[in-house]
Design a protein around this motif. Structure first.
Motif, PDB file in Angstrom:
ATOM      1  N   MET A  59     -45.413  14.406  14.271  1.00  0.00           N
ATOM      2  CA  MET A  59     -45.519  15.344  13.184  1.00  0.00           C
ATOM      3  C   MET A  59     -44.494  15.071  12.098  1.00  0.00           C
ATOM      4  O   MET A  59     -44.790  15.158  10.936  1.00  0.00           O
ATOM      5  CB  MET A  59     -45.364  16.756  13.715  1.00  0.00           C
ATOM      6  N   PHE A  60     -43.277  14.752  12.467  1.00  0.00           N
ATOM      7  CA  PHE A  60     -42.207  14.600  11.492  1.00  0.00           C
ATOM      8  C   PHE A  60     -41.946  13.146  11.118  1.00  0.00           C
ATOM      9  O   PHE A  60     -40.937  12.844  10.536  1.00  0.00           O
ATOM     10  CB  PHE A  60     -40.916  15.236  12.013  1.00  0.00           C
ATOM     11  N   ASN A  61     -42.843  12.276  11.421  1.00  0.00           N
ATOM     12  CA  ASN A  61     -42.613  10.863  11.111  1.00  0.00           C
ATOM     13  C   ASN A  61     -43.493  10.368   9.975  1.00  0.00           C
ATOM     14  O   ASN A  61     -43.823   9.201   9.915  1.00  0.00           O
ATOM     15  CB  ASN A  61     -42.802  10.010  12.362  1.00  0.00           C
ATOM     16  N   THR A  62     -43.863  11.264   9.070  1.00  0.00           N
ATOM     17  CA  THR A  62     -44.721  10.877   7.950  1.00  0.00           C
ATOM     18  C   THR A  62     -43.935  10.198   6.846  1.00  0.00           C
ATOM     19  O   THR A  62     -44.525   9.594   5.958  1.00  0.00           O
ATOM     20  CB  THR A  62     -45.432  12.107   7.351  1.00  0.00           C
ATOM     21  N   GLY A  63     -42.606  10.347   6.864  1.00  0.00           N
ATOM     22  CA  GLY A  63     -41.779   9.774   5.818  1.00  0.00           C
ATOM     23  C   GLY A  63     -41.620  10.688   4.616  1.00  0.00           C
ATOM     24  O   GLY A  63     -40.902  10.363   3.683  1.00  0.00           O
ATOM     25  N   LYS A  64     -42.289  11.832   4.639  1.00  0.00           N
ATOM     26  CA  LYS A  64     -42.168  12.786   3.542  1.00  0.00           C
ATOM     27  C   LYS A  64     -40.951  13.679   3.768  1.00  0.00           C
ATOM     28  O   LYS A  64     -40.587  13.982   4.890  1.00  0.00           O
ATOM     29  CB  LYS A  64     -43.421  13.644   3.435  1.00  0.00           C
ATOM     30  N   THR A  65     -40.341  14.095   2.661  1.00  0.00           N
ATOM     31  CA  THR A  65     -39.172  14.965   2.719  1.00  0.00           C
ATOM     32  C   THR A  65     -39.488  16.254   1.979  1.00  0.00           C
ATOM     33  O   THR A  65     -40.063  16.217   0.891  1.00  0.00           O
ATOM     34  CB  THR A  65     -37.957  14.287   2.066  1.00  0.00           C
ATOM     35  N   TYR A  66     -39.104  17.366   2.589  1.00  0.00           N
ATOM     36  CA  TYR A  66     -39.352  18.672   1.992  1.00  0.00           C
ATOM     37  C   TYR A  66     -38.041  19.417   1.813  1.00  0.00           C
ATOM     38  O   TYR A  66     -37.122  19.283   2.613  1.00  0.00           O
ATOM     39  CB  TYR A  66     -40.290  19.502   2.875  1.00  0.00           C
ATOM     40  N   ARG A  67     -37.963  20.232   0.766  1.00  0.00           N
ATOM     41  CA  ARG A  67     -36.811  21.092   0.506  1.00  0.00           C
ATOM     42  C   ARG A  67     -37.290  22.532   0.675  1.00  0.00           C
ATOM     43  O   ARG A  67     -38.246  22.958   0.034  1.00  0.00           O
ATOM     44  CB  ARG A  67     -36.297  20.881  -0.914  1.00  0.00           C
ATOM     45  N   TYR A  68     -36.614  23.267   1.563  1.00  0.00           N
ATOM     46  CA  TYR A  68     -36.961  24.665   1.817  1.00  0.00           C
ATOM     47  C   TYR A  68     -35.978  25.570   1.093  1.00  0.00           C
ATOM     48  O   TYR A  68     -34.798  25.257   0.980  1.00  0.00           O
ATOM     49  CB  TYR A  68     -36.931  24.955   3.318  1.00  0.00           C
ATOM     50  N   PHE A  69     -36.470  26.710   0.627  1.00  0.00           N
ATOM     51  CA  PHE A  69     -35.671  27.665  -0.134  1.00  0.00           C
ATOM     52  C   PHE A  69     -35.579  28.991   0.614  1.00  0.00           C
ATOM     53  O   PHE A  69     -36.473  29.333   1.395  1.00  0.00           O
ATOM     54  CB  PHE A  69     -36.304  27.918  -1.508  1.00  0.00           C
ATOM     55  N   GLU A  80     -40.849  22.751  -1.330  1.00  0.00           N
ATOM     56  CA  GLU A  80     -41.450  21.751  -2.211  1.00  0.00           C
ATOM     57  C   GLU A  80     -41.239  20.386  -1.595  1.00  0.00           C
ATOM     58  O   GLU A  80     -40.280  20.170  -0.858  1.00  0.00           O
ATOM     59  CB  GLU A  80     -40.824  21.790  -3.605  1.00  0.00           C
ATOM     60  N   GLN A  81     -42.154  19.484  -1.871  1.00  0.00           N
ATOM     61  CA  GLN A  81     -41.984  18.113  -1.411  1.00  0.00           C
ATOM     62  C   GLN A  81     -41.044  17.410  -2.377  1.00  0.00           C
ATOM     63  O   GLN A  81     -41.191  17.522  -3.588  1.00  0.00           O
ATOM     64  CB  GLN A  81     -43.325  17.371  -1.348  1.00  0.00           C
ATOM     65  N   VAL A  82     -40.080  16.708  -1.838  1.00  0.00           N
ATOM     66  CA  VAL A  82     -39.108  15.975  -2.646  1.00  0.00           C
ATOM     67  C   VAL A  82     -39.716  14.639  -3.028  1.00  0.00           C
ATOM     68  O   VAL A  82     -40.230  13.910  -2.175  1.00  0.00           O
ATOM     69  CB  VAL A  82     -37.795  15.764  -1.855  1.00  0.00           C
ATOM     70  N   LYS A  83     -39.699  14.365  -4.305  1.00  0.00           N
ATOM     71  CA  LYS A  83     -40.254  13.093  -4.786  1.00  0.00           C
ATOM     72  C   LYS A  83     -39.197  12.006  -4.649  1.00  0.00           C
ATOM     73  O   LYS A  83     -38.028  12.223  -4.942  1.00  0.00           O
ATOM     74  CB  LYS A  83     -40.689  13.218  -6.227  1.00  0.00           C
ATOM     75  N   LYS A  84     -39.643  10.849  -4.216  1.00  0.00           N
ATOM     76  CA  LYS A  84     -38.726   9.712  -4.080  1.00  0.00           C
ATOM     77  C   LYS A  84     -38.377   9.158  -5.453  1.00  0.00           C
ATOM     78  O   LYS A  84     -39.213   9.119  -6.356  1.00  0.00           O
ATOM     79  CB  LYS A  84     -39.357   8.612  -3.236  1.00  0.00           C
ATOM     80  N   ARG A  85     -37.144   8.732  -5.591  1.00  0.00           N
ATOM     81  CA  ARG A  85     -36.711   8.099  -6.845  1.00  0.00           C
ATOM     82  C   ARG A  85     -37.207   6.660  -6.883  1.00  0.00           C
ATOM     83  O   ARG A  85     -37.230   5.976  -5.879  1.00  0.00           O
ATOM     84  CB  ARG A  85     -35.192   8.049  -6.941  1.00  0.00           C
ATOM     85  N   ARG A  86     -37.558   6.219  -8.063  1.00  0.00           N
ATOM     86  CA  ARG A  86     -37.920   4.807  -8.225  1.00  0.00           C
ATOM     87  C   ARG A  86     -36.659   4.032  -8.489  1.00  0.00           C
ATOM     88  O   ARG A  86     -35.768   4.474  -9.183  1.00  0.00           O
ATOM     89  CB  ARG A  86     -38.887   4.625  -9.381  1.00  0.00           C
ATOM     90  N   ARG A  87     -36.570   2.851  -7.936  1.00  0.00           N
ATOM     91  CA  ARG A  87     -35.378   2.006  -8.120  1.00  0.00           C
ATOM     92  C   ARG A  87     -35.502   1.124  -9.314  1.00  0.00           C
ATOM     93  O   ARG A  87     -36.447   0.730  -9.788  1.00  0.00           O
ATOM     94  CB  ARG A  87     -35.137   1.170  -6.886  1.00  0.00           C
TER      95      ARG A  87
END
Length: 49
Positions: free
Chosen positions: A1-11, A42-49
Motif C-alpha cells: 500500500m505504501f510503496n507507490t512512491g507518492k508522498t502526501y502532506r496531511y493537515f 494533498e499530494q506533494v509534487k516532486k521537484r524537477r531537477r
C-alpha cells in the motif's frame, strides 16, 4: 500500500496522533484507521531537477 512512491502532506493532525503513529507497531494499520480519510491532505509534487 505504501510503496507507490507518492508522498502526501496531511493537515490538522493533532500531535497526539503523530506520536501514536510513531509508537505504533503497524504504521500502515494506524494510518488506515486514524489518519487516511480522517484529515485533509494533498499530494506533494516532486521537484524537477
Amino acid at each position: 500500500m505504501f510503496n507507490t512512491g507518492k508522498t502526501y502532506r496531511y493537515f490538522e493532525v493533532p500531535k497526539t496522533v503523530c506520536l501514536e503513529l510513531m509508537e505504533s507497531d503497524s504504521k500502515e494499520s494506524y494510518m488506515l484507521s486514524e489518519v487516511i480519510d480522517c484529515f485533509p491532505y494533498e499530494q506533494v509534487k516532486k521537484r524537477r531537477r
